[in-house]
Design a protein around this motif. Sequence first.
Motif, PDB file in Angstrom:
ATOM      1  N   LEU A 119      52.590  78.056  44.997  1.00 49.54           N
ATOM      2  CA  LEU A 119      52.691  78.695  43.749  1.00 49.54           C
ATOM      3  C   LEU A 119      53.236  79.768  43.314  1.00 49.54           C
ATOM      4  O   LEU A 119      54.189  80.132  42.567  1.00 49.54           O
ATOM      5  N   LEU A 120      52.843  80.993  44.005  1.00 45.48           N
ATOM      6  CA  LEU A 120      52.997  82.285  43.679  1.00 45.48           C
ATOM      7  C   LEU A 120      54.611  82.391  44.049  1.00 45.48           C
ATOM      8  O   LEU A 120      55.328  83.044  43.363  1.00 45.48           O
ATOM      9  N   ASP A 121      54.988  81.859  45.312  1.00 45.03           N
ATOM     10  CA  ASP A 121      56.511  81.925  45.765  1.00 45.03           C
ATOM     11  C   ASP A 121      57.181  81.286  44.771  1.00 45.03           C
ATOM     12  O   ASP A 121      58.242  81.601  44.248  1.00 45.03           O
ATOM     13  N   ALA A 122      56.878  80.016  44.166  1.00 40.47           N
ATOM     14  CA  ALA A 122      57.600  79.362  43.282  1.00 40.47           C
ATOM     15  C   ALA A 122      57.854  79.969  42.052  1.00 40.47           C
ATOM     16  O   ALA A 122      58.951  79.998  41.236  1.00 40.47           O
ATOM     17  N   ILE A 123      56.885  80.804  41.345  1.00 39.38           N
ATOM     18  CA  ILE A 123      56.929  81.758  40.027  1.00 39.38           C
ATOM     19  C   ILE A 123      57.856  82.690  40.386  1.00 39.38           C
ATOM     20  O   ILE A 123      58.673  82.839  39.593  1.00 39.38           O
ATOM     21  N   GLU A 124      57.895  83.165  41.671  1.00 40.21           N
ATOM     22  CA  GLU A 124      58.888  84.455  41.835  1.00 40.21           C
ATOM     23  C   GLU A 124      60.179  83.813  42.140  1.00 40.21           C
ATOM     24  O   GLU A 124      61.399  84.454  41.234  1.00 40.21           O
ATOM     25  N   GLU A 125      60.400  82.876  42.798  1.00 36.88           N
ATOM     26  CA  GLU A 125      61.854  82.281  42.933  1.00 36.88           C
ATOM     27  C   GLU A 125      62.286  81.758  41.522  1.00 36.88           C
ATOM     28  O   GLU A 125      63.436  81.840  41.352  1.00 36.88           O
ATOM     29  N   LEU A 126      61.621  81.076  40.872  1.00 34.23           N
ATOM     30  CA  LEU A 126      62.052  80.470  39.622  1.00 34.23           C
ATOM     31  C   LEU A 126      62.187  81.744  38.567  1.00 34.23           C
ATOM     32  O   LEU A 126      62.478  81.081  37.352  1.00 34.23           O
ATOM     33  N   LYS A 127      61.538  82.662  38.806  1.00 31.79           N
ATOM     34  CA  LYS A 127      61.441  83.944  37.916  1.00 31.79           C
ATOM     35  C   LYS A 127      60.711  83.355  36.526  1.00 31.79           C
ATOM     36  O   LYS A 127      60.894  83.830  35.202  1.00 31.79           O
ATOM     37  N   LEU A 128      59.653  82.452  36.947  1.00 27.66           N
ATOM     38  CA  LEU A 128      58.727  82.340  35.848  1.00 27.66           C
ATOM     39  C   LEU A 128      57.959  83.370  35.270  1.00 27.66           C
ATOM     40  O   LEU A 128      57.488  84.246  36.010  1.00 27.66           O
ATOM     41  N   ASP A 129      57.752  83.331  33.941  1.00 29.25           N
ATOM     42  CA  ASP A 129      56.687  84.424  33.104  1.00 29.25           C
ATOM     43  C   ASP A 129      55.473  84.041  32.700  1.00 29.25           C
ATOM     44  O   ASP A 129      54.632  84.693  32.320  1.00 29.25           O
ATOM     45  N   VAL A 130      55.614  82.570  32.848  1.00 29.19           N
ATOM     46  CA  VAL A 130      54.188  81.912  32.311  1.00 29.19           C
ATOM     47  C   VAL A 130      54.227  80.529  33.068  1.00 29.19           C
ATOM     48  O   VAL A 130      55.112  79.677  33.196  1.00 29.19           O
ATOM     49  N   ALA A 131      53.056  80.296  33.632  1.00 29.48           N
ATOM     50  CA  ALA A 131      52.767  78.860  34.114  1.00 29.48           C
ATOM     51  C   ALA A 131      51.651  78.263  33.406  1.00 29.48           C
ATOM     52  O   ALA A 131      50.560  78.795  33.112  1.00 29.48           O
ATOM     53  N   LEU A 132      51.933  77.092  32.587  1.00 29.40           N
ATOM     54  CA  LEU A 132      51.024  76.302  31.822  1.00 29.40           C
ATOM     55  C   LEU A 132      50.302  75.579  32.716  1.00 29.40           C
ATOM     56  O   LEU A 132      50.662  74.646  33.403  1.00 29.40           O
ATOM     57  N   GLY A 133      48.940  75.627  32.568  1.00 28.68           N
ATOM     58  CA  GLY A 133      47.890  74.954  33.462  1.00 28.68           C
ATOM     59  C   GLY A 133      46.765  74.053  32.566  1.00 28.68           C
ATOM     60  O   GLY A 133      46.621  74.306  31.521  1.00 28.68           O
ATOM     61  N   GLY A 134      46.474  73.096  33.433  1.00 31.77           N
ATOM     62  CA  GLY A 134      45.397  72.000  32.715  1.00 31.77           C
ATOM     63  C   GLY A 134      44.156  72.310  33.054  1.00 31.77           C
ATOM     64  O   GLY A 134      43.204  71.569  32.444  1.00 31.77           O
ATOM     65  N   GLY A 135      43.869  73.593  33.276  1.00 31.68           N
ATOM     66  CA  GLY A 135      42.443  73.996  33.829  1.00 31.68           C
ATOM     67  C   GLY A 135      41.560  73.909  32.455  1.00 31.68           C
ATOM     68  O   GLY A 135      41.961  74.228  31.332  1.00 31.68           O
ATOM     69  N   ARG A 136      40.297  73.615  32.501  1.00 26.28           N
ATOM     70  CA  ARG A 136      39.379  73.558  31.528  1.00 26.28           C
ATOM     71  C   ARG A 136      38.226  74.315  31.736  1.00 26.28           C
ATOM     72  O   ARG A 136      37.688  74.522  32.968  1.00 26.28           O
ATOM     73  N   ARG A 137      37.760  75.160  30.855  1.00 30.60           N
ATOM     74  CA  ARG A 137      36.385  75.631  30.970  1.00 30.60           C
ATOM     75  C   ARG A 137      35.113  75.116  31.456  1.00 30.60           C
ATOM     76  O   ARG A 137      34.444  75.508  31.783  1.00 30.60           O
ATOM     77  N   ASP A 138      35.043  73.779  31.150  1.00 30.20           N
ATOM     78  CA  ASP A 138      33.945  73.128  31.277  1.00 30.20           C
ATOM     79  C   ASP A 138      33.738  72.709  32.922  1.00 30.20           C
ATOM     80  O   ASP A 138      33.050  72.111  33.512  1.00 30.20           O
ATOM     81  N   GLU A 139      34.922  72.807  33.680  1.00 31.89           N
ATOM     82  CA  GLU A 139      35.023  72.229  35.054  1.00 31.89           C
ATOM     83  C   GLU A 139      34.180  73.042  36.001  1.00 31.89           C
ATOM     84  O   GLU A 139      33.541  72.510  37.057  1.00 31.89           O
ATOM     85  N   GLU A 140      33.844  74.357  35.632  1.00 34.47           N
ATOM     86  CA  GLU A 140      33.399  75.469  36.850  1.00 34.47           C
ATOM     87  C   GLU A 140      33.265  76.673  36.209  1.00 34.47           C
ATOM     88  O   GLU A 140      33.454  77.169  35.185  1.00 34.47           O
ATOM     89  N   LYS A 141      32.109  77.234  36.847  1.00 35.82           N
ATOM     90  CA  LYS A 141      31.455  78.393  36.436  1.00 35.82           C
ATOM     91  C   LYS A 141      32.486  79.586  35.989  1.00 35.82           C
ATOM     92  O   LYS A 141      32.491  80.299  34.902  1.00 35.82           O
ATOM     93  N   ALA A 142      33.576  79.811  37.222  1.00 39.80           N
ATOM     94  CA  ALA A 142      34.282  81.092  36.968  1.00 39.80           C
ATOM     95  C   ALA A 142      35.357  80.752  35.730  1.00 39.80           C
ATOM     96  O   ALA A 142      35.676  81.536  34.984  1.00 39.80           O
TER      97      ALA A 142
END
Lengths: 301, 427
Positions: A119-142
Amino acid sequence: MEKHNINHLRELEAESIYIMREVAAQFERPALLFSGGKDSIVMFHLARKAFWPAKVPFPLLHIDTGHNFEETLKFRDDLAKEHGVQCLVRFVQDSIDQGKAAEETGINASRNMLQTVTLLDAIEELKLDVALGGGRRDEEKARAKERFFSHRDEFGQWDPKNQRPELWNIFNGKKKMGEHFRVFPLSNWTEMDVWQYIYMEDIDIPNLYFTHKREVFNRDGVWLAKADFMQLKDTEKLEIKDVRCRTIGDITCTGLTLSMANSLEDIIREVAATRTTERGGRADDKRSEAAMEDRKKEGYF
Amino acid sequence: MSEFQDKQDGYLNMELLRFTTAGSVDDGKSTLIGRLLYDSKAIFEDQMEAIERASINKGEEHVNLALLTDGLRAEREQGITIDVAYRYFATPKRKFIIADTPGHVQYTRNMVTGASTANAAIILVDARNGVVEQTIRHSFIASLLQIPHVIICINKMDLVDYKEEVYEKIRKDYNAVSDKLNVKDVRFVPISALKGDNVVDRSERMPWYDGTTLLYLLEHLHIKNDRNFNDKRFPVQYVVRPQKAEWHDYRGYAGRVAGGVFKPGDDVTILPAGLSSKVKTIDMMGAENMASAFPPQSVTITLEDDIDISRGDMIVAIDDLPSVGQDITFKFCWLSEKELMPNAKYTLRHTTKEVKCVIKSVDYKIDINTLEKITGDKSVRLNEIGKMTIRTTQPLIFDSYEKNKITGCVILVDDATNNTICAGMIV
């Protein structure tokens, strides 16, 4: 008197759409992380709503562990084709071949952790400045402490103790060169909200979420699917069961639920009655009490 | 099947209520949240097992419900909550979002953050200690952020033998405090989070209490009027221009309604240009040509006239204009360890607009323990609250925070670190 109220799902939808539009307005090169799971499918649906009648102004990005349920890949490709959206795929196998990531060994070997490197390599290679994720706060404590706009330093790392305060609906996406953001539009959704929304909006999801017969084995109380690259212990045996996926992730750590649910109504009823969390079936979270926190600090989703 | 339909309809018609919880370290806040989640069955078996394991590891006698909300490693080790954590639970009537904020003095900024989106605030008071400085501080923040409903939970009633006198005295003491503050709707509930009295289930140990349980109160607070449905405000967030033949001339303004009810045919003014037009359509994929749009809906609006509009502009009612200006006075909470630099420029974000600004004056600060104004001290440090006046490089289109929270709030961003360092509520 007119009634000006909307139900909780429409309010969550409005919030998520607002976040998606902020991302498109504040960043140059976003991508939507897409795994083929229900959360990322809902994310894409919301993105379509946010920019309709224009196309979604960013591509999908799939970090492929190579350990997939086949149905997921077909679903992903069909969806991209139907909506004319670009779907970029980067492979964990490539990171392993390049020596950047080392395959875990042993009986519980999983490529889940290795996704971070790719993922970090892809972000660098594609010069992404933001990645939208589907993470939800109810999933896990952190995750419960994660911001909508989550800042990552130049190494892609998350500093949970030094997060930007997030007030009202003002989101601060300012960053230095080399840094990026992860943005989580579904932060306030729960598993139940996602299912109800899929039901309300009639969103197409992979058949894996519905009951089917599959060869499975039981490890530490969790049902896992048979796959070529999975080693079985002597005490474990393959059985055919009626199962469905509650989450879809890497096949090596996605627990299956014994279930006969074959409609969205059935699933909603099942989720309402269920007494374990979705991630209860995720072997990757069971490694230690701070497993998710540690992975997130390293740059995980 | 009909049974399912009813339940399903119930689920789909739930309202969303956001509340924040504040209390001192030992007021039992985490226990209360654990209790709400546990008794409303939002805690799952595997989560329960995890905290049972953790409780045993720490050598505790009972299952420590507080461990449910302490998410980060450092918090579990130190036994304190260090950041805003969000929790979710639902009853057939409402879905709840809890912003769980720590109560120590140094974490005012977290409380402000949690309070900024809340419909209600729960403030915990230890029945043994009564109204203390922290209670005043938390109430002050609730009034500063204008949280519409405040619930004072008098906790640990079990430790004062469930005595009515204790409850009545705290009520009286608190009313004396709230009279000095701008808190509108105050409720009191005597509870024991540890034993479960009056949290979800009615307590039989306090027959003298004729009010409702905390959960019942949360389910029935009247929150519809918390939003502004009178003054039309639509900050343009993003311009939608489909590059498709079938939508050739479509030019839509995407945004989230910040105030009022928009309808096709409405006469509107576009600020800051001051041009007039009419709403042509209100659109949403799957619901094109909507009859109206109101807060908090995210929609796309098209206008009858071809006008050059971009992000940061605002569509408003032609006969109900917001203020437009460059000199802005707001109440502030300073959120950063980096102090205010008197002559520095900051980036200001307001609705969908971003401008530069300079601080013209720090008008006063407030001692949040005594609520006294401090004048003459121009320094501003972390967690300090007061009033300041700034000048922006371009005009803002704004309302007072009291009139409309969304068009009345700002944040300041430090250009050196890009951190959000100040929250402001326009006077």
